[in-house]
Each structure stands twice: as C-alpha cells, then as structure tokens.
Design an enzyme around this catalytic site. Structure first.
Site, PDB file in Angstrom:
ATOM      1  CG  ASP A 114      -9.222   7.900   7.275  1.00  0.00           C
ATOM      2  OD1 ASP A 114      -8.210   7.960   6.552  1.00  0.00           O
ATOM      3  OD2 ASP A 114      -9.167   7.919   8.521  1.00  0.00           O
ATOM      4  CE  LYS A 140      -2.851   2.719   3.184  1.00  0.00           C
ATOM      5  NZ  LYS A 140      -3.444   2.790   4.544  1.00  0.00           N
ATOM      6  CG  ASP A 169      -1.581   5.526   5.170  1.00  0.00           C
ATOM      7  OD1 ASP A 169      -1.456   4.475   5.824  1.00  0.00           O
ATOM      8  OD2 ASP A 169      -2.662   5.898   4.696  1.00  0.00           O
ATOM      9  CG  ASP A 223      -5.070   8.611   4.710  1.00  0.00           C
ATOM     10  OD1 ASP A 223      -5.964   9.211   4.085  1.00  0.00           O
ATOM     11  OD2 ASP A 223      -5.288   7.695   5.526  1.00  0.00           O
ATOM     12  NE  ARG A 229     -10.313  -0.717   4.616  1.00  0.00           N
ATOM     13  CZ  ARG A 229     -10.736  -0.898   5.864  1.00  0.00           C
ATOM     14  NH1 ARG A 229     -11.935  -1.429   6.097  1.00  0.00           N
ATOM     15  NH2 ARG A 229      -9.981  -0.552   6.884  1.00  0.00           N
ATOM     16  CE  LYS A 285      -5.759   9.379   8.091  1.00  0.00           C
ATOM     17  NZ  LYS A 285      -6.215   8.222   8.875  1.00  0.00           N
TER      18      LYS A 285
END
Length: 495
Positions: free
Chosen positions: A347, A265, A288, A270, A351, A277
């Site tokens: 967020d 990933k 991230d 992010d 995935r 966030k």
C-alpha cells in the site's frame, strides 16, 4: 459561465442583477453613492438602519423597481480595506456567484473601479468559475432539487474606457484559463476508476497536448519494459489494466531558459494491493491520482499561456490491485536507474511509481523538480486538509514553492528532511525499503523518494490532505479540489 468585459454604465445594462461591492470602512465611495442616487437613497437607508455594514461576505438584495434596467442590486461586503487581499476577494467572488445562482439569477454585472488590482480581478474570475463547479457526468435522473436547473450563465465586468478594458483583458483571460485547468484536474480526480484507467488518462493527455501545442509522448507497457521502468511495472502487475508513463513538454522560444519538471502520482485506483485497505472509505481511492490530475491541469494552462520557460510534465499511471500476480510484501524490485527496493507494504505504492519517474527525470538536467502525490495519511494527521506537506533537498526551490502557495492560497508547510531520517528507510536486503519504522510517515515517504531524486533540486508535495475533503472555502468543493494546478502555474510564471 461566460465572463466578459464591457464598457458601460451599471444603470443602463440589461442584466438580472448588478453587484455593488462595499468596503466596511468606506461606505461613501463613488460607486456606492451613484447606486444610492439611482435608487433614491434606499441603499443609504439600509445602511442607516445597520442592516448592512459591509462585513466580509455579507449580502443584501435591493429591488430597483425600474429605477435602473437591472431588477436587483446586490450589495456584497468586502470587509475592511486594510485586511483585503486576493484570497478574500476570491472568497467573496465564490460566495457571490453561488448566492446569485441559488437565487435563480442567470446574469450578473459588476462595475469595476479603476483602482481594482489585476490579481484581484484574476482571483475573482477564478473563484467565480470554480465556485459553480459540479461533477454530475454520471447522473441521469433529476433529483427534484429546487436548485437543480438554476444556472448562472454570464458575468459582465463593467469598465468606463477602452484603456481600462485592455488592462483587464489579461487578468480575465488568465483567470479563465487557470480555472479551466483546475476544473480539468477536478474532473479527472472525481472520475470513477472504471471511467479513468491509466490508458484513458494517457488519451486525455494526448487531447490536452493537441489543443495546446504541447509535445506528448506516451510509454506503453512494452516501452516501459524496454526502458526499465521496473517499479512502475511491479505496481501494475496485479491489475488487468496496463500502466502508462506520460510526458508532456512545453518548449519556449528561448532555448536557453531553465528547465522545470512537474511530476504527478497517477494511481487511478488503489486497493492497497496485497496489503489490502479496509473497505471503509476505499471508494475515495479513485482520488489517488490527484497529483497526476494537477500536473495535467497545470500543463494545459501552461500550454495556453506559453511562459518563457522549459516545462516538462511527467505522469506515472497505474492501478494497484491485489490480483494473483501482484507484488507481495518481502519482494525486491529494481528501479529505473538500478537501485533495489524491498517492498514491505504494497500500500506504499505511490512512492514506487514515483521512484521510476524521478529517476527518469535526471536526464533533463532540470533546475527544479516538484512532485505531487497523495502519498500518506500521516500528512492529514499533521496538517489536516489545510496545507500540503513540503519536503525537499533545495532551500531556494522550497522557498519558491512556498511563495507560489501563498499567492494562490494553495498553501504548503515545510517539514524537515534531515539525513537522520534516512536510517528509517534503510533495508537489510536491498538498497532501500518502501516504508519507515511507523513514525513520521510523511517524512519517511519523502526520505524514500529522496534516494531517487538525485542530481537536481527537488521538492515533494504530499497532497493527501488537500486533494479532496477541504472545507471552509467558497470556491473549493469537498470532493476533488484541483489542488496544485494554480500553485504550479504560479511557480512557473514566477520563475
């Protein structure tokens, strides 16, 4: 630091300090007796006083006053032989390297006893190098720290014959190579996002490929659109930075070998997207992409070591920003391979990009796939910063990952991925939704990914707790750890 092997006597070598490792339950070995004799009994006097007992990571400095060429002998405790393993050797080596540096020592020599195991030597080399790691690429001013200019420049491993030297060469080379790959992963993860965009990450992958002989293919935005990487494109659409998909490939001499795919990933920053966030700690979201960093670092090592296995590294790289064109909660997107996804939280973007990467992976018909992702904060609640969460569809592959984790001390702990958890990611408007019901968050993330990792053995490693913030190790900083590089290399070599 430069690490070399030389044939020689510790009493004759010109160096700032000689390291004498001592076992708590063996205070009369040949090396210790030789050092004590050269210092006219001063080591034994120290032991008789009880000031040094050989306990793990204990340290004592004895000044030689011209008795040997080196001005110092440093005693380092290894603890009890019955408890000594490769990880304890790493911890001692990391402690020793930092201790020597902080004393202002520039060169060290260590006599290696013939009974030293190769994996201990490799571990000591890795830890010595990794313990000295610092990320100071963007500092321009001297902070007047008294340790600022202290550098440990060289470590010499002393052996007594050409045969011993030849037997250590591979362990030292492997240790150097693996430490370099881990350092690369740390540097990438520590890099601020304005200095490491998806495009810049792809350029770094090209450099690694060119230096190691790996094949490298980069998909730009136009290619991703053409091939149907719609979830990767969806995550990136709120950012001015374009996404990239990186393919690195090591092909062995024997084309009948198994294929193993490593997937990372690569969210280079992010914000959470529209599901923004909180500001506290958001700066850490430059990390991230630590899964991508681990895959790139591991592929660099694999390119150098050239194992007899077909290994492919895949990195999905994007930013997750809340621009006016960003995806929104409630949107439905279609992944590579055709499954539809309801986005309930922007967020939960890692995935989404992995869904495309795992879908793409099926074409290689691999015998094993491992993805690494800083996927959930829930894994930190579960396992802290000690181990990664491991979830997958193949018991044999999970066992291989576990064994590699134990050998490297990049440990994993298996969490269940029973079919019962599938219910939590079912959507009423699409094939699947990108979050669960608020419970078992780490498992829900893996249950989502399982929908796209079809047709091959697969293990997901949630490294959110181990990618940074680890404590208690002499060779791992609290910033980016480089977690996963050593584990993946070990997995590949054990295969």
């Amino acid at each position: 630091m430069n690490i070399t092997i030389e044939i020689g006597d510790f009493r004759q070598i010109q160096t700032d300090a000689v390291i004498i490792p001592i076992l708590e339950d063996d205070l009369h070995n040949d090396l210790l007796l030789a050092a004590d004799s050269a210092l006219e009994g001063r080591i034994q006097s120290l032991l008789n006083l009880g000031d040094f007992k050989g306990k793990l990571k204990s340290t004592a400095v004895i000044y030689t006053n011209g008795s040997i060429n080196a001005p110092r002998i440093i005693l380092i405790g290894l603890g009890k032989f019955s408890e000594l393993d490769t990880e304890k050797v790493r911890q001692v080596a990391g402690h020793t390297a930092k201790y020597a540096r902080d004393l202002g020592i520039e060169s060290l020599a260590v006599p290696i006893p013939p009974e030293a195991q190769d994996d201990w030597i490799q571990g000591a080399v890795e830890a010595s190098l990794l313990s000295l790691y610092e990320f100071k690429q963007h500092q321009t001013e001297d902070d007047n720290d008294e340790n600022e200019n202290k550098k440990l420049n060289s470590l010499t491993l002393l052996v007594s014959s050409d045969i011993e030297k030849a037997s250590l060469d591979r362990a030292v080379n492997r240790g150097n190579t693996i430490a370099d790959g881990t350092t690369l992963a740390r540097d990438l993860s520590n890099q601020p996002s304005n200095h490491l965009t998806p495009t810049q990450l792809a350029e770094k992958a090209k450099e690694v490929a060119a230096s190691t002989g790996l094949k490298c293919t980069i998909f730009d935005k136009a290619t991703l659109e053409e091939k149907g990487f719609r979830t990767l494109l969806a995550v990136s659409q709120g950012s001015a930075e374009e996404p990239r998909f990186i393919i690195l490939e090591h092909t062995p001499v024997d084309d009948e070998k198994d294929t193993v795919v490593l997937v990372g990933k690569g969210i280079t920053f992010d914000t959470g997207g529209i599901s923004l966030k909180s500001g506290s700690g958001m700066h850490e979201m430059k990390h991230d992409m630590s899964g991508a960093a681990a895959v790139l670092g591991a592929m660099q090592v694999i390119g150098h070591l050239k194992p007899n296995l077909h290994v492919i590294g895949l990195i999905a790289a994007s930013e997750n920003m809340p621009g006016s064109t960003a995806i929104k909660p409630g949107d439905v997107v279609t992944s590579y391979g055709g499954k539809t996804i309801e986005i309930l939280n922007t967020d939960a973007e890692g995935r989404l990009i992995l869904a495309d990467a795992l879908g793409w992976t099926a074409q290689y018909e691999p015998q094993g796939v491992v993805d690494l992702a800083t996927l959930t904060g829930a894994v930190i609640t579960c396992l802290g910063h000690i181990a990664a969460g491991a979830l997958g569809t193949d018991d044999a592959l999970i066992e291989k990952v576990k064994k590699a984790g134990e050998k490297t001390h990049e440990r994993v702990w298996e969490l269940p991925l029973w079919d019962d958890y599938d219910e939590g990611v079912k959507s009423t408007v699409a094939d699947v939704k990108n979050i669960g019901d608020g419970t078992s968050g780490t498992i829900a993330g893996a249950a989502f990914l399982k929908k796209f990792a079809e047709g091959y053995p697969w293990v997901h490693l949630d490294i959110a707790g181990t990618a940074w913030g680890m404590k208690g190790s002499t060779y791992i900083p609290e910033s980016a750890s480089g977690y996963g590089v050593r584990l993946l290399v070990q997995l590949v070599e054990d295969w």
